[in-house]
Design a protein around this motif. Structure first.
Motif, mmCIF file in Angstrom:
data_model
loop_
_atom_site.group_PDB
_atom_site.id
_atom_site.type_symbol
_atom_site.label_atom_id
_atom_site.label_comp_id
_atom_site.label_asym_id
_atom_site.label_seq_id
_atom_site.Cartn_x
_atom_site.Cartn_y
_atom_site.Cartn_z
ATOM 1 N N LEU A 127 0.670 -1.148 0.103
ATOM 2 C CA LEU A 127 0.121 -0.230 -0.026
ATOM 3 C C LEU A 127 0.956 1.297 -0.090
ATOM 4 N N PRO A 128 0.324 2.432 -0.521
ATOM 5 C CA PRO A 128 1.165 3.547 -0.369
ATOM 6 C C PRO A 128 1.160 4.147 0.935
ATOM 7 N N ASN A 129 2.059 4.790 1.314
ATOM 8 C CA ASN A 129 2.334 5.303 2.797
ATOM 9 C C ASN A 129 1.115 6.312 3.178
ATOM 10 N N PRO A 130 0.962 6.214 4.364
ATOM 11 C CA PRO A 130 -0.219 6.852 4.805
ATOM 12 C C PRO A 130 0.195 8.191 5.318
ATOM 13 N N SER A 131 -0.613 9.307 5.031
ATOM 14 C CA SER A 131 -0.678 10.662 5.401
ATOM 15 C C SER A 131 -0.657 10.689 6.989
ATOM 16 N N LEU A 132 -1.645 9.686 7.325
ATOM 17 C CA LEU A 132 -2.169 9.846 8.719
ATOM 18 C C LEU A 132 -2.604 8.249 9.101
ATOM 19 N N THR A 133 -2.423 7.913 10.337
ATOM 20 C CA THR A 133 -2.859 6.665 10.689
ATOM 21 C C THR A 133 -3.548 6.810 12.010
ATOM 22 N N ILE A 134 -4.899 6.437 12.074
ATOM 23 C CA ILE A 134 -5.579 6.447 13.208
ATOM 24 C C ILE A 134 -5.743 5.046 13.720
ATOM 25 N N ARG A 135 -5.216 5.105 15.065
ATOM 26 C CA ARG A 135 -5.543 3.730 15.773
ATOM 27 C C ARG A 135 -6.658 3.905 16.912
ATOM 28 N N ILE A 136 -7.342 2.699 16.848
ATOM 29 C CA ILE A 136 -8.650 2.494 17.792
ATOM 30 C C ILE A 136 -8.414 1.738 18.680
ATOM 31 N N ARG A 137 -8.369 1.894 19.814
ATOM 32 C CA ARG A 137 -8.026 0.649 20.725
ATOM 33 C C ARG A 137 -9.378 0.569 21.521
ATOM 34 N N VAL A 138 -9.898 -0.637 21.910
ATOM 35 C CA VAL A 138 -11.299 -0.962 22.680
ATOM 36 C C VAL A 138 -10.828 -1.336 24.068
ATOM 37 N N LEU A 139 -11.158 -0.302 24.935
ATOM 38 C CA LEU A 139 -11.028 -0.709 26.280
ATOM 39 C C LEU A 139 -12.311 -0.598 26.884
ATOM 40 N N GLY A 140 -12.968 -1.799 26.923
ATOM 41 C CA GLY A 140 -14.520 -1.898 27.405
ATOM 42 C C GLY A 140 -15.357 -1.240 26.599
ATOM 43 N N GLN A 141 -16.159 -0.190 27.176
ATOM 44 C CA GLN A 141 -17.039 0.500 26.408
ATOM 45 C C GLN A 141 -16.589 2.078 25.887
ATOM 46 N N ILE A 142 -15.139 1.939 26.269
ATOM 47 C CA ILE A 142 -14.454 3.342 25.643
ATOM 48 C C ILE A 142 -13.503 2.897 24.594
ATOM 49 N N ARG A 143 -13.466 3.947 23.592
ATOM 50 C CA ARG A 143 -12.455 3.688 22.333
ATOM 51 C C ARG A 143 -11.529 4.805 22.564
ATOM 52 N N GLU A 144 -9.996 4.524 22.630
ATOM 53 C CA GLU A 144 -9.019 5.260 22.638
ATOM 54 C C GLU A 144 -8.450 5.410 21.315
ATOM 55 N N ILE A 145 -8.222 6.603 20.926
ATOM 56 C CA ILE A 145 -8.049 6.950 19.401
ATOM 57 C C ILE A 145 -6.562 7.749 19.748
#
Length: 151
Positions: A127-145
Motif C-alpha cells: 500500500l502507499p504510505n499513509p498521510s495519517l494513521t488512526i489507531r482505535i483501541r477498545v477499552l471496554g465501552q471506551i474507545r481510545e484513539i
C-alpha cells in the motif's frame, strides 16, 4: 506523500477517549477539517472498534448526507463530496496482493481523492504510505484513539 494535515499539536500529542457513537462521529467531523485531497488515511482497530463510524463522521464533516455503509463485502465504497471524492476501503477479507491490485487502488491515488483504508496492516508493504494513521483501541465501552502522521 507529505502530510497535509494541519492538526494541532495537542490533537497529536494525546490519545482521545471516546465513550459513545455520537462522540466518535464528532471526532470524525473534527478530523475531516484537516484532510486534504491526495491523502491516504489508515484506520487500524479490531472488529467493532468504530472505524466505519469514524468514517461516517469524516464524511458528515465534509457535507455528505447520504447513508454511509461499511465496505466489508463490497471492499470499496466511493463517496462524492462537494470538496473531493472519498474511497473507503476494507481489506479485511482480502488475502493476496493480487486482490488489492484488482480493487483498482492505483486509480484512486490520483491526487484528487482521499483513501480511507481499514485493515491496512494486512498489506502495508503493498500500500502507499499513509498521510495519517488512526489507531482505535477498545477499552471496554471506551474507545481510545491516537493519531500518527507519517514523517
Amino acid at each position: 506523500m507529505e502530510l497535509q494535515l494541519s492538526v494541532d499539536e495537542t490533537m497529536l500529542a494525546q490519545s482521545h477517549r471516546i465513550d459513545n457513537e455520537s462522540s466518535m462521529l464528532k471526532f470524525g467531523e473534527t478530523i475531516s477539517e484537516k484532510i486534504e485531497p491526495g491523502e491516504v488515511v489508515y484506520l487500524i482497530g479490531e472488529l467493532g472498534s468504530g472505524k466505519t463510524t469514524l468514517v461516517r463522521g469524516i464524511l458528515t464533516g465534509l457535507g455528505y448526507q447520504k447513508n454511509v455503509v461499511s465496505p466489508t463485502y463490497t471492499l470499496v465504497e466511493p463517496y462524492k463530496t462537494s470538496k473531493y471524492d472519498i474511497y473507503h476501503l476494507d481489506l479485511y477479507r482480502l488475502n493476496t496482493h493480487d486482490e488489492i491490485e484488482n480493487l483498482g487502488l492505483r486509480d484512486f491515488l490520483d491526487g484528487h481523492a482521499v483513501c480511507l483504508i481499514e485493515w491496512p496492516d494486512k498489506f502495508e508493504k503493498n500500500l502507499p504510505n499513509p498521510s495519517l494513521t488512526i489507531r482505535i483501541r477498545v477499552l471496554g465501552q471506551i474507545r481510545e484513539i491516537s493519531l500518527n502522521p507519517s514523517p
